[in-house]
Design a protein around this motif. Sequence first.
Motif, mmCIF file in Angstrom:
data_model
loop_
_atom_site.group_PDB
_atom_site.id
_atom_site.type_symbol
_atom_site.label_atom_id
_atom_site.label_comp_id
_atom_site.label_asym_id
_atom_site.label_seq_id
_atom_site.Cartn_x
_atom_site.Cartn_y
_atom_site.Cartn_z
ATOM 1 N N LEU B 167 -6.827 27.844 -6.207
ATOM 2 C CA LEU B 167 -7.033 26.818 -7.235
ATOM 3 C C LEU B 167 -6.936 27.418 -8.626
ATOM 4 O O LEU B 167 -6.406 26.803 -9.556
ATOM 5 N N ALA B 171 -4.205 26.549 -11.496
ATOM 6 C CA ALA B 171 -4.524 26.174 -12.873
ATOM 7 C C ALA B 171 -3.749 27.044 -13.859
ATOM 8 O O ALA B 171 -3.255 26.557 -14.879
ATOM 9 N N ALA B 176 -3.268 26.581 -18.014
ATOM 10 C CA ALA B 176 -4.643 26.500 -18.507
ATOM 11 C C ALA B 176 -5.097 27.828 -19.118
ATOM 12 O O ALA B 176 -4.749 28.897 -18.627
ATOM 13 N N TRP B 179 -10.827 29.248 -21.046
ATOM 14 C CA TRP B 179 -11.829 28.252 -21.419
ATOM 15 C C TRP B 179 -11.556 26.920 -20.727
ATOM 16 O O TRP B 179 -12.475 26.258 -20.218
ATOM 17 N N GLN B 180 -10.274 26.512 -20.691
ATOM 18 C CA GLN B 180 -9.927 25.243 -20.028
ATOM 19 C C GLN B 180 -10.202 25.303 -18.530
ATOM 20 O O GLN B 180 -10.657 24.333 -17.937
ATOM 21 N N THR B 183 -13.921 24.756 -18.160
ATOM 22 C CA THR B 183 -14.428 23.386 -18.329
ATOM 23 C C THR B 183 -13.872 22.422 -17.283
ATOM 24 O O THR B 183 -14.576 21.514 -16.852
ATOM 25 N N ARG B 184 -12.633 22.598 -16.865
ATOM 26 C CA ARG B 184 -12.012 21.605 -15.990
ATOM 27 C C ARG B 184 -12.008 21.992 -14.519
ATOM 28 O O ARG B 184 -11.819 21.157 -13.654
ATOM 29 N N LEU B 185 -12.143 23.287 -14.227
ATOM 30 C CA LEU B 185 -12.072 23.706 -12.821
ATOM 31 C C LEU B 185 -13.407 24.296 -12.356
ATOM 32 O O LEU B 185 -14.034 23.793 -11.425
ATOM 33 N N PRO B 188 -16.847 21.771 -13.034
ATOM 34 C CA PRO B 188 -17.007 20.681 -12.061
ATOM 35 C C PRO B 188 -17.150 21.167 -10.626
ATOM 36 O O PRO B 188 -17.854 20.541 -9.831
ATOM 37 N N GLN B 189 -16.490 22.278 -10.288
ATOM 38 C CA GLN B 189 -16.593 22.766 -8.901
ATOM 39 C C GLN B 189 -17.989 23.276 -8.582
ATOM 40 O O GLN B 189 -18.428 23.196 -7.442
ATOM 41 N N PRO B 264 -18.985 12.650 -5.442
ATOM 42 C CA PRO B 264 -18.660 12.123 -4.107
ATOM 43 C C PRO B 264 -17.675 13.028 -3.365
ATOM 44 O O PRO B 264 -17.740 13.149 -2.145
ATOM 45 N N TRP B 265 -16.785 13.695 -4.100
ATOM 46 C CA TRP B 265 -15.787 14.558 -3.453
ATOM 47 C C TRP B 265 -16.445 15.741 -2.763
ATOM 48 O O TRP B 265 -15.924 16.265 -1.790
#
Lengths: 262, 273
Positions: B167, B171, B176, B179-180, B183-185, B188-189, B264-265
């Motif tokens: 993953l 990215a 990416a 920093w991105q 924040t995005r991977l 949230p993971q 939910p994921w």
Amino acid sequence: MKTPPKVAVKNVSMRFGDVLVLERLNLDIAAGTFCTIVGASGCGKSTFLQMLLSNTRPTGGAIELDGVPLPDEPTPERGIVFQRYSVFPHLTVEDNLILASEFAASPVTGKLFGGARRKARAEVRETLERIGLAPAAKRYPAQLSGGMQQRLAIAQALLKKPAILLLDEPFGALDPGIRNDMQELLLQLWREQAMTVFMVTHDIQEAFKLGTRMLVFDKVRHDPVAPEAYGATITYDLRLKDGVSEPPPAMGALLPDPAASV
Amino acid sequence: MRIINRTPSRRTAVLLGLLPFAALIVSYAIASHYRRLDNPADKLLPSLGDMASTFWSMAFVADKRSGDYLLLGDTLDSLWRLGAGVGTATLIALVLGIAIGFIPHIRSSLAPFIASFSLIPPITILPILFIIFGLGEVSKVVLIVVGTAPVMVRSVAQAVMNIPRELIIKAETLGASVWQMTTRLVLPQILPHLITAIRLGLVPAWIFLISAEAIASTSGLGYRIFLVRRYLAMDVILPYVIWITLLAYLIDRLLLIVSRRAFPWHHAGGNSL
């Protein structure tokens, strides 16, 4: 001056500790080639793909891209599809597809909001239709079938219009019927985007069907005292014409049995 | 059918779940009954009715001396300390955990230190905290932070390292920045794992809270229990223990519900406790 090949592999070898995995790899790949890679399990074909991705670096030799040494880390010019873990499980299908444009547009948060996000989602609508995932746009990857997930993964890998697409047994976990559809989709995309494709596969039929060039990895030198002294290399480098879909009988006997290596 | 293949219906499951609680209450009531037959003024096992009426007056009758509602005041003070401590620990776990899990150089420099630090028995540094911060709120909150943060940091760092490498590579090929990706991977993971870390951290957090309140405090649930211990007031202690347990249970369930709603994921596959 002669233009350099898209990818040049120059005397590349790979050693993990005492184990020599790959040795004496020499290759020139022209732009637009669909290069399939087959070989027994553990012969280093995935390692070769990892090197093309810059995820691992060769311990000997060099790989050049357009005449320039490969960057030291993965970059957008080389897209990748793995057999598993290729899509982001915490994002819905459409949000997986707008991620690349979010990265490009928003350096600080890496996220688009409101109108900008609606616009980005509208822009991937066509891609979703194309890969047949429009009805599943709001679903999470865990709610998709294996084939749908890999369609999403391929579409996502192509977002940055990579010059090179790397595929590591992308259809290895799929049913034969779905596999066929996926192969057709992949061929279409390859023709449209004029990419150079490297695809590792266990399936020899698939390698002949899709490839314009096929590399067979195998060990040719064996030292009975030190079995790890020699690594695998490219034993066959076949230029396939479009439309050849069956291995010639003589070749078939020489190649590793795909069923035996699973 | 084999017993491993038989699953109880929803109603049976609820009844089965209530069974141990009912058994405990009934056996207590019996034991209490026989003790009070011997000595009607027995303090060790007060009757359920006595406990209920004492708890009622703690909750809804203003204290004669101070005019405060004792249960409410104790609960709010304790929850504030718990929240401040666990909140701070969570923030530390998030920042350090991601840095350690994601960036090899930070991992090399901080992971051995955190691993050593997490082995200090937190209660042993309570005297140090009292000396540095005094007997006020700060030392209690810091005790909770010291007791929970190192383990939470390590579990967040491990969660970051467990993110499939594929993953992260993906990215990178999507352009990416670090920093991105954070924040995005990564963020949230690991958020669902952070909630799990908080739920696990709450167990020692309660222990340190009650300990600190028992040793030096003038309010709070732990303070009250250890205060009335001097009078053998089991009719206060037992309901307080049940009340504390209920609070801990509700906070735990609340965090689980938040996790299921928000991620939910993450909960898509399989059962979880």
